[in-house]
Write an enzyme that holds these catalytic residues in place. Structure first.
Site, short mmCIF file in Angstrom:
data_model
loop_
_atom_site.label_atom_id
_atom_site.label_comp_id
_atom_site.label_asym_id
_atom_site.label_seq_id
_atom_site.Cartn_x
_atom_site.Cartn_y
_atom_site.Cartn_z
N TYR A 77 -7.29 -25.13 70.99
CA TYR A 77 -6.45 -24.64 70.84
C TYR A 77 -5.63 -24.29 69.53
O TYR A 77 -5.38 -22.76 68.37
CB TYR A 77 -4.74 -24.82 71.25
N PHE A 129 0.47 6.96 59.85
CA PHE A 129 -0.51 6.68 61.41
C PHE A 129 -0.02 6.44 62.56
O PHE A 129 2.05 6.02 62.67
CB PHE A 129 -1.48 5.74 61.00
N THR A 130 -0.14 6.80 64.15
CA THR A 130 0.57 6.51 65.00
C THR A 130 1.44 5.23 65.51
O THR A 130 2.58 5.53 65.31
CB THR A 130 -0.07 7.15 66.48
N ASP A 220 -3.03 -0.73 54.66
CA ASP A 220 -3.83 -0.62 55.99
C ASP A 220 -5.29 -0.43 55.90
O ASP A 220 -5.83 0.49 55.42
CB ASP A 220 -3.43 0.76 56.31
N LYS A 263 -12.73 -1.77 64.23
CA LYS A 263 -12.63 -0.20 63.60
C LYS A 263 -14.05 -1.10 62.17
O LYS A 263 -15.12 -1.64 62.49
CB LYS A 263 -12.15 0.34 62.59
N ARG A 387 -5.46 15.57 67.47
CA ARG A 387 -4.94 14.38 66.97
C ARG A 387 -3.58 15.61 65.89
O ARG A 387 -4.47 16.20 64.78
CB ARG A 387 -5.74 14.55 65.63
N PHE A 454 0.86 10.04 73.08
CA PHE A 454 -0.42 11.08 72.97
C PHE A 454 -1.43 10.11 74.39
O PHE A 454 -2.04 10.73 74.87
CB PHE A 454 -1.49 11.12 72.13
C1 LIG Z 1 -5.04 3.35 60.48
C2 LIG Z 1 -5.06 3.23 61.15
N1 LIG Z 1 -4.20 2.16 61.33
C3 LIG Z 1 -3.78 0.46 62.70
C4 LIG Z 1 -4.54 0.99 63.51
C5 LIG Z 1 -4.03 0.25 65.15
O1 LIG Z 1 -5.16 -0.64 65.45
P1 LIG Z 1 -5.07 -0.49 66.74
O2 LIG Z 1 -5.68 0.09 67.25
O3 LIG Z 1 -6.48 -2.25 66.69
O4 LIG Z 1 -3.76 -1.22 67.14
C6 LIG Z 1 -5.74 2.58 64.51
C7 LIG Z 1 -6.36 1.88 65.14
O5 LIG Z 1 -6.45 3.52 65.57
C8 LIG Z 1 -5.66 2.83 62.53
O6 LIG Z 1 -6.88 3.64 63.21
#
Ligand SMILES: Cc1ncc(COP(=O)(O)O)c(C=O)c1O
Length: 462
Positions: A77, A129-130, A220, A263, A387, A454
């Protein structure tokens, strides 16, 4: 073949040891599956998909070394051996002092936003970014897009369309004062702009600007290795440097970063947030136990941290990254040679189709990119992602759709998964869908969830 494009070919620095069979479907089966999924490719069961280009997130093939590393998982843990291996690897490769693991990228975004944003502060960034923007807003922040104008033009050939426009940033700072800026949020190979990179010169200038005004700069880092590759290929003075060295220089201009390890890190799950300031690290460590898990696992199993530590080292190999981005380039060149409208120049993780140019007769409120993703699936079982206006969501103040300039479909290439023959099949299907474009009608949205619509919205044909 590379020779036909006037260059030498490259091939992947790996060979295949295990395969996963794919199911082929008929057009009738796909019609049925798509209707059931409400014309949203996120709602398709993967068994109904032939070539899955929905996302490069968590879809990588791990190496034999990574799978061997999984067997070394220390599932204690607290204080897992694998945590220290991961911490040491991130320190070495990215250069940050303090590492806090999370279950994936948005877990890291959540912690960063909650600890670093005060209600009413602005968060300037190089295009939204979303999930990043949503977490910034949920923490009371106001996202402001300060990316250069070229990023909003799918046909601009500018090689670093991810760059921050420092004049736009300066305008915001002059208008509200530096203390109203939570931090500058910079993503490598900007996802929503077509996987477009940020130059070293830009991040350096940005660092100078931030230092002058006492503003923090966070990255990021999700696709920063791919960004470093583009710097090596496109920026003066970097062609003889290793991607690892470029990456390290890039991160040295920042105060910290959050990461979706799904990624660049070549794993199926995991993320982290890392910073240099020990006080910020303490705040993050305190919050991680509330939402993710103890600060030495943050929602990841020990074996996942081990696979990630190994994946990080594999991801910065120059031959690997050349083949990875090379596969994106390969698909992009096939489409571009057929004069299919794609975002230019090619990006790091995906090829983006310009849905507005496919369907000039479909207005944006009838979701041209959502329609195009549906048509592509119907034609060949290739799954892609919208997108455009659906991803952009609604304006929190007016409640209207936001209408982004870019209305795109993303053909996202998983790492180390598909062959060039798969890319040929994809390209031919895109060509066929483009040929039939004028007969296609748009969609209407019949179900809309409150957040990140989306993922789960449902549509019907008009
Ligand atoms: C540029 C970027 N930032 C953050 C994220 C969020 O990461 P996660 O999907 O691992 O939560 C993504 C995911 O698609 C991304 O493409």
């Amino acid at each position: 073949m590379g020779e036909q494009a006037g260059r030498r070919s490259w091939a992947e620095p790996w060979k295949i040891k295990m395969v996963e069979p794919l199911r082929m479907t008929t057009r009738e089966e796909r019609e049925e599956a798509l209707k059931k999924a409400g014309y949203n490719t996120f709602l398709l069961p993967s068994r109904d998909v032939y070539i899955d280009l929905l996302t490069d997130s968590g879809t990588s093939a791990m190496s034999d070394r990574q799978w061997a590393g999984m067997m070394l998982g220390d599932e204690a843990y607290a204080g897992s051996v694998n945590f220290y291996h991961l911490e040491q690897t991130v320190q070495e490769v990215y250069g940050y002092k303090h590492l806090i693991p999370t279950h994936q990228g948005r877990g890291a975004e959540h912690l960063m936003s909650q600890t670093q944003i005060k209600k009413g502060q602005f968060v300037p960034g190089n295009m939204y970014f979303t999930t990043t923007k949503l977490h910034q807003e949920l923490a009371g922040g106001i996202f402001v897009d300060v990316i250069i104008d070229e990023a909003h033009d799918p046909y601009s050939e500018f090689p670093f369309k991810g760059n921050v426009d420092i004049e736009k940033l300066d305008k915001l700072v002059k208008e509200h004062g530096a203390d109203k800026i939570a931090y500058v949020s910079v993503a490598g190979t900007v996802n929503m702009a077509g996987g477009q990179p940020v130059s070293m010169q830009n991040i350096k200038e940005l660092r100078e600007y931030c230092d002058k005004h006492g503003i923090l700069l966070y990255l990021d880092a999700t696709r920063l290795v791919e960004n470093a590759f583009f710097i090596q290929q496109r920026e003066k003075g970097y062609k003889d440097k290793k991607v690892a060295e470029i990456l390290r220089e890039f991160t040295s201009y920042s105060d910290g970063a959050w990461m979706s390890g799904k990624k660049d890190h070549l794993v199926n799950i995991g993320g982290w947030v890392a910073v240099n300031d020990p006080e910020v690290a303490d705040r993050l460590r305190n919050l991680v136990v509330v939402y993710e898990g103890l600060h030495t696992y943050g929602g990841m199993a020990g074996r996942d941290m081990e696979a990630m530590a190994i994946g990080i080292k594999e991801s910065i190999d120059d031959d690997y990254i050349k083949a990875r981005v090379g596969q994106v380039q390969y698909l992009w060149e096939l489409l571009d040679n057929w004069e299919i409208p794609v975002v230019r120049p090619f990006g790091g993780h995906a090829v983006f189709l310009d849905a507005k140019a496919f369907y000039p007769h479909i207005p944006q409120h009838e979701f041209p990119a959502q329609t195009l993703a549906a048509e592509l699936y119907l034609d060949s079982g290739v799954r892609s992602m919208e997108r455009g206006v659906v991803s952009a969501g609604r304006d929190p103040k007016t409640g209207d759709h936001k209408y982004p300039k870019l209305e795109l479909v993303r053909l996202t290439i998983p790492r180390r998964v598909y062959t060039e023959a798969h890319m040929d099949v994809v390209a031919e299907s895109v060509k066929e869908v483009y040929r039939n474009a004028k007969n296609v009608k748009g969609l209407k949205m019949v179900y809309e969830p409150a957040y990140l619509r989306f993922f789960q919205a449902r549509f019907e044909r008009l």
